[in-house]
Design a protein around this motif. Structure first.
Motif, short mmCIF file in Angstrom:
data_model
loop_
_atom_site.label_atom_id
_atom_site.label_comp_id
_atom_site.label_asym_id
_atom_site.label_seq_id
_atom_site.Cartn_x
_atom_site.Cartn_y
_atom_site.Cartn_z
N ILE A 93 31.32 78.67 76.37
CA ILE A 93 32.38 78.60 75.35
C ILE A 93 31.85 79.14 74.03
O ILE A 93 32.52 79.95 73.37
N LEU A 94 30.66 78.73 73.63
CA LEU A 94 30.07 79.22 72.38
C LEU A 94 29.91 80.74 72.39
O LEU A 94 30.21 81.42 71.41
N GLY A 95 29.45 81.28 73.51
CA GLY A 95 29.30 82.72 73.62
C GLY A 95 30.63 83.44 73.51
O GLY A 95 30.75 84.47 72.83
N SER A 96 31.65 82.90 74.17
CA SER A 96 32.98 83.51 74.11
C SER A 96 33.56 83.47 72.71
O SER A 96 34.16 84.44 72.24
N VAL A 97 33.38 82.34 72.02
CA VAL A 97 33.86 82.23 70.64
C VAL A 97 33.13 83.24 69.75
O VAL A 97 33.75 83.89 68.90
N ALA A 98 31.82 83.39 69.95
CA ALA A 98 31.05 84.34 69.14
C ALA A 98 31.51 85.78 69.37
O ALA A 98 31.70 86.54 68.41
N LEU A 124 44.00 88.91 59.59
CA LEU A 124 42.77 89.02 60.37
C LEU A 124 41.61 88.30 59.69
O LEU A 124 40.78 87.69 60.36
N LEU A 125 41.56 88.34 58.38
CA LEU A 125 40.52 87.62 57.65
C LEU A 125 40.67 86.12 57.86
O LEU A 125 39.67 85.41 58.06
N VAL A 126 41.89 85.62 57.84
CA VAL A 126 42.13 84.20 58.10
C VAL A 126 41.69 83.85 59.52
O VAL A 126 41.05 82.81 59.75
N VAL A 127 41.98 84.72 60.49
CA VAL A 127 41.56 84.49 61.87
C VAL A 127 40.03 84.47 61.96
O VAL A 127 39.45 83.65 62.69
N VAL A 128 39.36 85.34 61.22
CA VAL A 128 37.89 85.35 61.19
C VAL A 128 37.37 84.01 60.65
O VAL A 128 36.44 83.42 61.21
N LEU A 129 37.98 83.51 59.60
CA LEU A 129 37.55 82.23 59.02
C LEU A 129 37.80 81.07 59.99
O LEU A 129 36.94 80.20 60.15
N VAL A 130 38.96 81.07 60.63
CA VAL A 130 39.26 80.02 61.61
C VAL A 130 38.29 80.11 62.78
O VAL A 130 37.79 79.09 63.27
N GLY A 131 38.00 81.32 63.23
CA GLY A 131 37.04 81.51 64.32
C GLY A 131 35.65 81.00 63.95
O GLY A 131 34.96 80.39 64.77
N ALA A 132 35.24 81.23 62.71
CA ALA A 132 33.95 80.72 62.26
C ALA A 132 33.95 79.19 62.27
O ALA A 132 32.97 78.57 62.71
N ALA A 133 35.04 78.60 61.83
CA ALA A 133 35.14 77.14 61.83
C ALA A 133 35.10 76.59 63.25
O ALA A 133 34.40 75.60 63.52
N VAL A 134 35.81 77.23 64.17
CA VAL A 134 35.81 76.79 65.57
C VAL A 134 34.41 76.92 66.16
O VAL A 134 33.93 76.01 66.85
N GLY A 135 33.75 78.02 65.90
CA GLY A 135 32.40 78.21 66.41
C GLY A 135 31.43 77.16 65.89
O GLY A 135 30.65 76.58 66.65
N LEU A 136 31.49 76.89 64.59
CA LEU A 136 30.61 75.88 64.02
C LEU A 136 30.94 74.48 64.55
O LEU A 136 30.04 73.68 64.81
N LEU A 137 32.21 74.20 64.73
CA LEU A 137 32.62 72.92 65.31
C LEU A 137 32.08 72.78 66.73
O LEU A 137 31.60 71.70 67.11
N VAL A 139 29.36 74.11 67.88
CA VAL A 139 27.92 73.86 67.77
C VAL A 139 27.67 72.38 67.52
O VAL A 139 26.79 71.76 68.13
N VAL A 140 28.46 71.78 66.63
CA VAL A 140 28.31 70.35 66.35
C VAL A 140 28.65 69.52 67.58
O VAL A 140 27.92 68.58 67.94
N LEU A 141 29.74 69.86 68.27
CA LEU A 141 30.12 69.12 69.47
C LEU A 141 29.07 69.26 70.57
O LEU A 141 28.81 68.32 71.32
N ARG A 142 28.47 70.43 70.67
CA ARG A 142 27.40 70.62 71.66
C ARG A 142 26.22 69.71 71.34
O ARG A 142 25.63 69.09 72.22
N ALA A 143 25.87 69.64 70.06
CA ALA A 143 24.76 68.76 69.66
C ALA A 143 25.09 67.30 69.98
O ALA A 143 24.21 66.55 70.43
N LEU A 144 26.32 66.90 69.77
CA LEU A 144 26.72 65.53 70.12
C LEU A 144 26.64 65.31 71.63
O LEU A 144 26.23 64.23 72.08
#
Length: 159
Positions: A93-98, A124-137, A139-144
Protein backbone atom coordinates in the motif's frame (compact mmCIF):
# COMPACT_ATOMS: atom_id res chain seq x y z
CA UNK A 1 -18.75 -12.66 16.41
CA UNK A 2 -16.94 -9.42 17.17
CA UNK A 3 -18.02 -6.04 15.91
CA UNK A 4 -14.94 -5.96 13.68
CA UNK A 5 -15.88 -9.26 12.04
CA UNK A 6 -19.39 -7.98 11.34
CA UNK A 7 -17.92 -5.05 9.44
CA UNK A 8 -15.84 -7.20 7.10
CA UNK A 9 -18.69 -8.07 4.72
CA UNK A 10 -20.00 -4.50 4.30
CA UNK A 11 -16.45 -3.25 3.81
CA UNK A 12 -15.85 -5.87 1.15
CA UNK A 13 -19.03 -4.79 -0.65
CA UNK A 14 -17.80 -1.20 -0.63
CA UNK A 15 -14.32 -2.23 -1.80
CA UNK A 16 -15.82 -4.30 -4.64
CA UNK A 17 -17.95 -1.32 -5.69
CA UNK A 18 -14.92 0.98 -5.59
CA UNK A 19 -12.89 -1.48 -7.65
CA UNK A 20 -15.67 -1.77 -10.22
CA UNK A 21 -16.05 2.00 -10.43
CA UNK A 22 -12.30 2.47 -10.86
CA UNK A 23 -12.14 -0.09 -13.66
CA UNK A 24 -15.13 1.47 -15.43
CA UNK A 25 -13.54 4.89 -15.08
CA UNK A 26 -10.26 3.69 -16.56
CA UNK A 27 -11.90 1.99 -19.53
CA UNK A 28 -14.87 4.19 -20.40
CA UNK A 29 -14.75 7.57 -18.69
CA UNK A 30 -11.14 8.74 -18.81
CA UNK A 31 -10.61 8.45 -22.58
CA UNK A 32 -13.75 10.53 -23.16
CA UNK A 33 -12.76 13.10 -20.54
CA UNK A 34 -9.30 13.60 -21.98
CA UNK A 35 -10.67 13.78 -25.54
CA UNK A 36 -13.08 16.50 -24.39
CA UNK A 37 -10.22 18.28 -22.58
CA UNK A 38 -8.13 18.26 -25.77
CA UNK A 39 -11.04 19.70 -27.76
CA UNK A 40 -11.93 22.39 -25.22
CA UNK A 41 -8.41 23.39 -24.17
CA UNK A 42 -6.11 23.38 -27.20
CA UNK A 43 -3.05 24.33 -25.12
CA UNK A 44 -3.47 21.02 -23.23
CA UNK A 45 -4.14 18.92 -26.34
CA UNK A 46 -0.52 17.79 -26.52
CA UNK A 47 -0.84 16.45 -22.97
CA UNK A 48 -3.92 14.35 -23.71
CA UNK A 49 -2.13 11.00 -23.98
CA UNK A 50 0.53 11.54 -21.31
CA UNK A 51 -2.10 12.72 -18.81
CA UNK A 52 -4.40 9.83 -19.73
CA UNK A 53 -1.58 7.34 -19.19
CA UNK A 54 -0.61 8.93 -15.87
CA UNK A 55 -4.22 8.94 -14.69
CA UNK A 56 -4.77 5.30 -15.64
CA UNK A 57 -1.63 4.27 -13.74
CA UNK A 58 -2.65 6.36 -10.71
CA UNK A 59 -6.03 4.61 -10.67
CA UNK A 60 -4.23 1.27 -11.00
CA UNK A 61 -2.29 2.21 -7.86
CA UNK A 62 -5.59 2.88 -6.09
CA UNK A 63 -6.82 -0.53 -7.29
CA UNK A 64 -3.72 -2.14 -5.74
CA UNK A 65 -4.57 -0.40 -2.46
CA UNK A 66 -8.13 -1.77 -2.64
CA UNK A 67 -6.85 -5.33 -3.20
CA UNK A 68 -4.40 -4.98 -0.31
CA UNK A 69 -7.17 -3.66 1.93
CA UNK A 70 -9.25 -6.70 0.96
CA UNK A 71 -6.39 -9.00 2.00
CA UNK A 72 -5.94 -7.11 5.27
CA UNK A 73 -9.67 -7.44 5.95
CA UNK A 74 -9.34 -11.19 5.47
CA UNK A 75 -6.51 -11.21 7.99
CA UNK A 76 -8.62 -9.21 10.46
CA UNK A 77 -11.52 -11.62 10.01
CA UNK A 78 -9.23 -14.61 10.63
CA UNK A 79 -7.52 -12.86 13.59
CA UNK A 80 -4.14 -12.98 11.83
CA UNK A 81 -3.63 -9.25 11.38
CA UNK A 82 -0.80 -9.04 13.90
CA UNK A 83 1.80 -10.78 11.76
CA UNK A 84 4.68 -10.04 9.43
CA UNK A 85 2.48 -11.00 6.46
CA UNK A 86 0.18 -8.07 7.18
CA UNK A 87 3.18 -5.74 7.16
CA UNK A 88 3.98 -6.84 3.60
CA UNK A 89 0.48 -5.85 2.47
CA UNK A 90 0.86 -2.49 4.20
CA UNK A 91 4.24 -2.04 2.50
CA UNK A 92 2.59 -2.65 -0.88
CA UNK A 93 0.00 0.00 0.00
CA UNK A 94 2.78 2.43 0.90
CA UNK A 95 4.56 1.73 -2.38
CA UNK A 96 1.37 2.24 -4.37
CA UNK A 97 0.62 5.52 -2.60
CA UNK A 98 4.18 6.71 -3.26
CA UNK A 99 4.00 5.84 -6.98
CA UNK A 100 0.59 7.50 -7.34
CA UNK A 101 1.83 10.58 -5.48
CA UNK A 102 4.83 10.93 -7.78
CA UNK A 103 2.70 10.51 -10.90
CA UNK A 104 0.20 13.15 -9.75
CA UNK A 105 3.11 15.47 -9.01
CA UNK A 106 4.43 14.88 -12.55
CA UNK A 107 0.97 15.59 -13.97
CA UNK A 108 0.73 18.82 -11.95
CA UNK A 109 4.13 19.93 -13.21
CA UNK A 110 3.22 19.09 -16.82
CA UNK A 111 -0.02 21.06 -16.64
CA UNK A 112 1.61 24.00 -14.87
CA UNK A 113 4.42 24.08 -17.45
CA UNK A 114 1.95 23.90 -20.35
CA UNK A 115 -0.62 26.50 -19.29
CA UNK A 116 0.64 28.09 -16.09
CA UNK A 117 -1.22 28.27 -12.81
CA UNK A 118 -4.76 27.29 -13.74
CA UNK A 119 -7.65 25.62 -11.95
CA UNK A 120 -6.53 22.20 -13.18
CA UNK A 121 -3.02 22.76 -11.82
CA UNK A 122 -4.49 23.92 -8.50
CA UNK A 123 -6.68 20.82 -8.23
CA UNK A 124 -3.67 18.62 -8.98
CA UNK A 125 -1.69 20.45 -6.31
CA UNK A 126 -4.46 19.74 -3.79
CA UNK A 127 -4.39 16.06 -4.83
CA UNK A 128 -0.60 16.05 -4.31
CA UNK A 129 -1.07 17.45 -0.80
CA UNK A 130 -3.82 14.95 0.04
CA UNK A 131 -1.63 12.14 -1.32
CA UNK A 132 1.24 13.26 0.89
CA UNK A 133 -1.06 13.27 3.91
CA UNK A 134 -2.37 9.78 3.07
CA UNK A 135 1.17 8.48 2.62
CA UNK A 136 2.34 9.92 5.92
CA UNK A 137 -0.76 8.58 7.67
CA UNK A 138 -0.01 5.11 6.29
CA UNK A 139 3.55 5.35 7.65
CA UNK A 140 2.15 6.14 11.10
CA UNK A 141 -0.42 3.32 10.87
CA UNK A 142 2.30 0.90 9.80
CA UNK A 143 4.38 1.87 12.83
CA UNK A 144 1.35 1.26 15.05
CA UNK A 145 0.83 -2.15 13.44
CA UNK A 146 4.49 -3.03 14.08
CA UNK A 147 4.12 -1.99 17.70
CA UNK A 148 0.87 -3.93 18.15
CA UNK A 149 2.37 -7.01 16.48
CA UNK A 150 5.33 -6.89 18.85
CA UNK A 151 3.04 -6.55 21.85
CA UNK A 152 0.85 -9.42 20.63
CA UNK A 153 3.92 -11.64 20.11
CA UNK A 154 5.19 -10.79 23.59
CA UNK A 155 1.77 -11.50 25.11
CA UNK A 156 1.51 -14.83 23.27
CA UNK A 157 4.95 -15.74 24.64
CA UNK A 158 3.86 -15.01 28.20
CA UNK A 159 0.65 -16.98 27.93
Amino acid sequence: MSRTSRLVVPLRVVLAAVLGALLATQVAVLPAVFAHMADQTPELAALRWPLLALTVVVLACVEVVVVCAWRLLTMVHEDRIFSDRSLRWVDVILGSVAVAWLLVLVAALLVAAAVGPTGVAAVLLVVVLVGAAVGLLMVVLRALLVQATTLRTDLDGVI
